[in-house]
Design a protein around this motif. Sequence first.
Motif, short mmCIF file in Angstrom:
data_model
loop_
_atom_site.label_atom_id
_atom_site.label_comp_id
_atom_site.label_asym_id
_atom_site.label_seq_id
_atom_site.Cartn_x
_atom_site.Cartn_y
_atom_site.Cartn_z
N SER A 178 25.62 34.65 36.93
CA SER A 178 26.12 33.46 37.64
C SER A 178 27.35 32.91 36.94
O SER A 178 28.34 32.55 37.58
CB SER A 178 25.03 32.39 37.73
OG SER A 178 23.99 32.81 38.57
N THR B 58 29.51 34.50 35.15
CA THR B 58 30.63 35.42 35.40
C THR B 58 31.23 35.17 36.78
O THR B 58 32.45 35.16 36.94
CB THR B 58 30.17 36.88 35.25
OG1 THR B 58 29.65 37.05 33.94
CG2 THR B 58 31.30 37.85 35.49
N ARG B 59 30.39 34.95 37.77
CA ARG B 59 30.89 34.68 39.12
C ARG B 59 31.70 33.38 39.15
O ARG B 59 32.74 33.30 39.80
CB ARG B 59 29.74 34.62 40.11
CG ARG B 59 29.10 35.97 40.34
CD ARG B 59 27.96 35.89 41.30
NE ARG B 59 27.32 37.21 41.43
CZ ARG B 59 26.45 37.52 42.37
NH1 ARG B 59 26.11 36.62 43.28
NH2 ARG B 59 25.93 38.72 42.41
N ASN C 48 35.09 33.95 37.62
CA ASN C 48 35.96 34.68 38.56
C ASN C 48 36.53 33.72 39.60
O ASN C 48 37.73 33.78 39.92
CB ASN C 48 35.19 35.80 39.26
CG ASN C 48 34.88 36.96 38.35
OD1 ASN C 48 35.48 37.12 37.29
ND2 ASN C 48 33.92 37.77 38.75
N LEU C 49 35.69 32.86 40.14
CA LEU C 49 36.17 31.89 41.13
C LEU C 49 37.18 30.93 40.52
O LEU C 49 38.21 30.61 41.14
CB LEU C 49 35.00 31.10 41.73
CG LEU C 49 34.22 31.76 42.85
CD1 LEU C 49 33.02 30.90 43.23
CD2 LEU C 49 35.09 32.01 44.06
N LEU D 123 37.02 37.82 46.19
CA LEU D 123 36.11 36.84 45.59
C LEU D 123 34.94 36.48 46.50
O LEU D 123 34.10 35.65 46.14
CB LEU D 123 36.89 35.57 45.21
CG LEU D 123 37.95 35.74 44.14
CD1 LEU D 123 38.75 34.46 43.98
CD2 LEU D 123 37.32 36.16 42.83
N ASN E 251 32.19 37.93 47.20
CA ASN E 251 30.86 38.13 46.62
C ASN E 251 30.52 37.09 45.56
O ASN E 251 29.37 36.99 45.14
CB ASN E 251 30.73 39.53 46.01
CG ASN E 251 30.73 40.61 47.06
OD1 ASN E 251 30.34 40.38 48.20
ND2 ASN E 251 31.18 41.79 46.68
N ASP E 252 31.52 36.33 45.11
CA ASP E 252 31.30 35.34 44.06
C ASP E 252 31.04 33.94 44.60
O ASP E 252 30.92 33.00 43.83
CB ASP E 252 32.51 35.31 43.11
CG ASP E 252 32.67 36.62 42.35
OD1 ASP E 252 31.65 37.29 42.10
OD2 ASP E 252 33.81 36.95 42.00
N THR E 253 30.94 33.79 45.91
CA THR E 253 30.72 32.47 46.49
C THR E 253 29.26 32.02 46.36
O THR E 253 28.97 30.85 46.57
CB THR E 253 31.14 32.42 47.97
OG1 THR E 253 30.37 33.38 48.70
CG2 THR E 253 32.63 32.71 48.12
N ASP F 158 25.83 32.22 43.63
CA ASP F 158 25.46 32.57 42.26
C ASP F 158 24.55 33.79 42.29
O ASP F 158 24.24 34.32 43.37
CB ASP F 158 24.83 31.37 41.53
CG ASP F 158 23.50 30.90 42.12
OD1 ASP F 158 22.88 31.64 42.93
OD2 ASP F 158 23.08 29.79 41.78
N ALA F 159 24.13 34.24 41.14
CA ALA F 159 23.31 35.46 41.06
C ALA F 159 21.94 35.29 41.71
O ALA F 159 21.27 36.27 42.02
CB ALA F 159 23.16 35.90 39.61
N SER G 59 26.72 26.25 39.45
CA SER G 59 25.51 26.94 39.88
C SER G 59 24.34 26.08 39.44
O SER G 59 24.28 25.66 38.28
CB SER G 59 25.40 28.32 39.21
OG SER G 59 24.08 28.82 39.34
#
Length: 159
Positions: free
Chosen positions: A46, A48-49, A52-53, A81, A83-85, A87-88, A109
């Motif tokens: 999460s 990492t995402r 990235n955002l 991006l 897939n990063d909207t 969290d894990a 998150s």
Amino acid sequence: MRDDLKGLILCFAIIGVLAGLFVSLSVFHILWSLHARDKRVMPYASYTRLVNLASGFDDYKKQNGVWPADIIQLVNVRPDLGNDTNDAYGHAVILIPYSEKAGYGELISYGRDGKPGGDNKFDRDIEIRFPTETETNAQWNKQVSERFKSRVDRGLPGS
């Protein structure tokens, strides 16, 4: 001779059942270990995402002179991006828009439970600030990353 054959068949049957049980338990243990490992890295995934955002928000501002109004506006320009909207854990990332007064915007998150707060390693909130280049925000984000990196590298649950 017939009794010897029955005994031998019974012996092989018992060995076969025990071997099958051993293989089944071994496979279960391996699969369970992999599942547990995936759960342990979820907070770091999460994080990492969010990073990235945040980087995407920085890039958007550089290219357009303004911050995107929402995550969808960013993803329309940066589909990579998309897939990063979330969290894990599959929860939507929360955006607190950039504030001139605060000097940052935040991407959040809420962890596994998807609720603000949380006091265990999986439910704790993760907050990343942007722009990421400012010293204060970079320091904040680094402190957040330290909660995860060393523990994930050792294979331990996130903090």
